[in-house]
Design a protein around this motif. Structure first.
Motif, PDB file in Angstrom:
ATOM      1  N   SER A 126      68.846  56.574  22.411  1.00 51.74           N
ATOM      2  CA  SER A 126      68.662  58.233  22.365  1.00 51.74           C
ATOM      3  C   SER A 126      69.486  59.003  23.513  1.00 51.74           C
ATOM      4  CB  SER A 126      67.310  58.503  22.196  1.00 51.74           C
ATOM      5  OG  SER A 126      66.608  58.107  23.186  1.00 51.74           O
TER       6      SER A 126
ATOM      7  N   LEU B  88      73.293  56.695  15.971  1.00 56.67           N
ATOM      8  CA  LEU B  88      72.325  56.441  15.022  1.00 56.67           C
ATOM      9  C   LEU B  88      72.597  55.431  14.043  1.00 56.67           C
ATOM     10  CD1 LEU B  88      72.001  60.214  14.150  1.00 56.67           C
ATOM     11  CD2 LEU B  88      70.188  58.841  15.028  1.00 56.67           C
TER      12      LEU B  88
ATOM     13  N   HIS C 293      70.140  52.283  13.468  1.00 59.55           N
ATOM     14  CA  HIS C 293      69.611  51.857  12.219  1.00 59.55           C
ATOM     15  C   HIS C 293      69.936  50.482  12.154  1.00 59.55           C
ATOM     16  CE1 HIS C 293      70.826  51.181   7.751  1.00 59.55           C
ATOM     17  NE2 HIS C 293      69.644  51.976   7.966  1.00 59.55           N
TER      18      HIS C 293
ATOM     19  N   PHE D 206      64.595  58.481  17.735  1.00 57.52           N
ATOM     20  CA  PHE D 206      64.835  59.519  16.942  1.00 57.52           C
ATOM     21  C   PHE D 206      64.638  60.758  17.300  1.00 57.52           C
ATOM     22  CE2 PHE D 206      65.425  55.553  13.979  1.00 57.52           C
ATOM     23  CZ  PHE D 206      66.587  56.054  13.175  1.00 57.52           C
TER      24      PHE D 206
ATOM     25  N   ALA E 256      67.002  63.894  17.099  1.00 58.21           N
ATOM     26  CA  ALA E 256      66.603  65.509  16.196  1.00 58.21           C
ATOM     27  C   ALA E 256      66.324  66.522  16.997  1.00 58.21           C
ATOM     28  CB  ALA E 256      65.395  64.896  15.474  1.00 58.21           C
TER      29      ALA E 256
ATOM     30  N   ILE F  39      70.486  61.546  10.272  1.00 62.43           N
ATOM     31  CA  ILE F  39      69.108  60.997  10.602  1.00 62.43           C
ATOM     32  C   ILE F  39      68.118  60.870   9.341  1.00 62.43           C
ATOM     33  CG2 ILE F  39      66.761  61.725  11.607  1.00 62.43           C
ATOM     34  CD1 ILE F  39      68.613  63.207  13.823  1.00 62.43           C
ATOM     35  N   GLN F  40      68.276  61.989   8.501  1.00 59.08           N
ATOM     36  CA  GLN F  40      67.623  61.702   7.136  1.00 59.08           C
ATOM     37  C   GLN F  40      67.897  60.475   6.407  1.00 59.08           C
ATOM     38  OE1 GLN F  40      65.127  63.540   6.234  1.00 59.08           O
ATOM     39  NE2 GLN F  40      65.223  64.701   8.105  1.00 59.08           N
TER      40      GLN F  40
ATOM     41  N   ALA G 289      62.057  65.437  11.993  1.00 62.90           N
ATOM     42  CA  ALA G 289      63.395  66.028  12.399  1.00 62.90           C
ATOM     43  C   ALA G 289      64.043  66.923  11.531  1.00 62.90           C
ATOM     44  CB  ALA G 289      64.272  64.923  12.066  1.00 62.90           C
TER      45      ALA G 289
END
Length: 412
Positions: free
Chosen positions: A284, A305, A309, A344, A348, A361-362, A386
């Motif tokens: 991050s 990201l 993941h 995250f 965000a 992110i979603q 977020a």
């Protein structure tokens, strides 16, 4: 791994340790020719003059000194670059890079070998057989150095670059998080509260971060003393002399308290070994640096990201080992919500005004929820937080697109 094993592992990762080993090997290789020469049952047919061997060694010593200096400069530049463009937490991973350590150690070992060989030649240490063996050893060293130099040139093309740093942090984060997911309680009992009667505190001797907890040692100490131990400071915890490392039931003696304190390794900086949160924090931080106004690089944040993941997917694929190996030790596992906040939430926050980052992110959180249904509620809360940050920062048209993408990601 116990405390001694951690010490030996960290010792082997030190740059100077490997360089010292290769230096001793260079000294031994240079001197062994004079030692074993009298034991050779035949006379070498190669006529090697003392001056010719000395000339080769002189060239080798001069070139190795220059190459070693260049390699050190390249390594320091990579460390500085990692701290400035990514995160200072990645520097320890670059320092532990085995390729750069082997390269530097090989060059130092070659320099030491040639220097000792020159000194030994000047003192008449070698006879004719010894000079022949020294020449053969020199040819072998030259071949090793050439191969090492070629691999070093290829390694430098990516060493310390952004992609290389992200890959290293991802690997370290995934290794630690997968290990944690397979044994979230380290073989001990899981609890969020201290056992009843655990009033005696074990305090740290110095301030710093807990980097390793030797649970087997704590179990052994607890069995001998007939007590239960609640670990209050898991790896990654910032502790100080007035902050308890653990709490103990009963009335343990000073010897037991001291032994329990020794089971906790405290350093000035966090390490990746037993700290599952540090990997998420480091990733991050890289994304946060990329999203700063000075860099304005949402593409790097999206790459991070994707890396995060993969890290969480790998951890969700693990089946936790629930076997109770250390019944007298109690620990509090790291929660998924804490890991999501570490990984995250900063992205965000810093990328709230970026539609591309918000969409990724979603999608990432929705994908993780589908991969691990038991964790879907926790992941959904992180996605809601977020989205709320992005909703307040985005213009209406981008906000509408993000809402539509989010709905599709969580319902498809």
């Amino acid at each position: 791994m116990n405390t001694i094993g951690i010490f030996l592992k960290r010792l082997a990762q030190r740059v100077w340790f490997r360089a010292a080993v290769f230096t001793l090997m260079g000294v031994a290789l240079a001197l062994v020719s004079g030692i074993i020469a009298p034991w050779i049952p035949f006379s070498p047919s190669i006529d090697i003059g003392q001056d010719s061997v000395g000339s080769i060694l002189q060239i080798l010593a001069t070139s190795m000194l220059a190459v070693t200096t260049f390699s050190l400069t390249a390594m320091v530049t990579a460390y500085s670059s990692a701290a400035s463009i990514a995160t200072p937490r990645a520097t320890q991973l670059l320092v532990q890079d085995s390729t750069s350590q082997n390269v530097l150690s090989t060059f130092i070992g070659g320099f030491t070998y040639s220097l000792v060989g020159i000194i030994a030649l000047s003192t008449g240490y070698y006879d004719d057989q010894g000079r022949t063996l020294l020449f053969i050893g020199t040819i072998i060293v030259v071949v090793i150095i050439i191969v090492t130099l070629l691999s070093w040139i290829g390694h430098l093309s990516g060493f310390g670059r952004m992609d290389d740093i992200i890959d290293r942090v991802e690997h370290a984060a995934q290794t630690t998080l997968v290990t944690y997911a397979s044994r979230p309680t380290l073989g001990a009992r899981a609890t969020s509260d201290a056992p009843r009667g655990a009033r005696t505190a074990v305090h740290a001797r110095t301030a710093g971060y807990v980097t390793h907890v030797d649970v087997p040692a704590i179990q052994s100490i607890a069995e001998r003393a007939g007590v239960d131990v609640f670990v209050a400071s898991m790896p990654g915890t910032l502790t100080r002399p007035d902050h308890p490392l653990a709490r103990v039931t009963g009335s343990p003696g000073d010897e037991t308290i001291s032994a329990l304190a020794s089971a906790f390794t405290i350093d000035t900086h966090r390490t990746f070994e037993q700290d599952p949160r540090l990997g998420a924090i480091s990733l991050s931080e890289i994304a946060g640096r990329a999203l700063s106004p000075a860099m304005n690089d949402p593409g790097t944040a999206i790459v991070v990201l994707s890396a995060m993941h993969r890290v969480f997917l790998a951890s969700f694929a693990q089946t936790p080992d629930r076997e109770l190996r250390y019944p007298r030790v109690w620990v509090t596992p790291v929660s998924l919500s804490d890991l999501l906040e570490d990984g995250f939430r900063p992205i965000a926050r810093d990328g709230a005004s970026s539609l591309e980052v918000g969409i990724r992110i979603q999608k990432m959180l929705a994908s993780l929820a589908k991969a691990a249904p038991p964790n879907a509620a926790t992941l959904r809360r992180a996605a809601d937080e977020a989205f709320e940050r992005a909703r307040r920062a985005l213009p209406p048209e981008d906000r509408q697109q993000l809402r539509a993408t989010r709905r599709h990601a969580w319902t498809s």
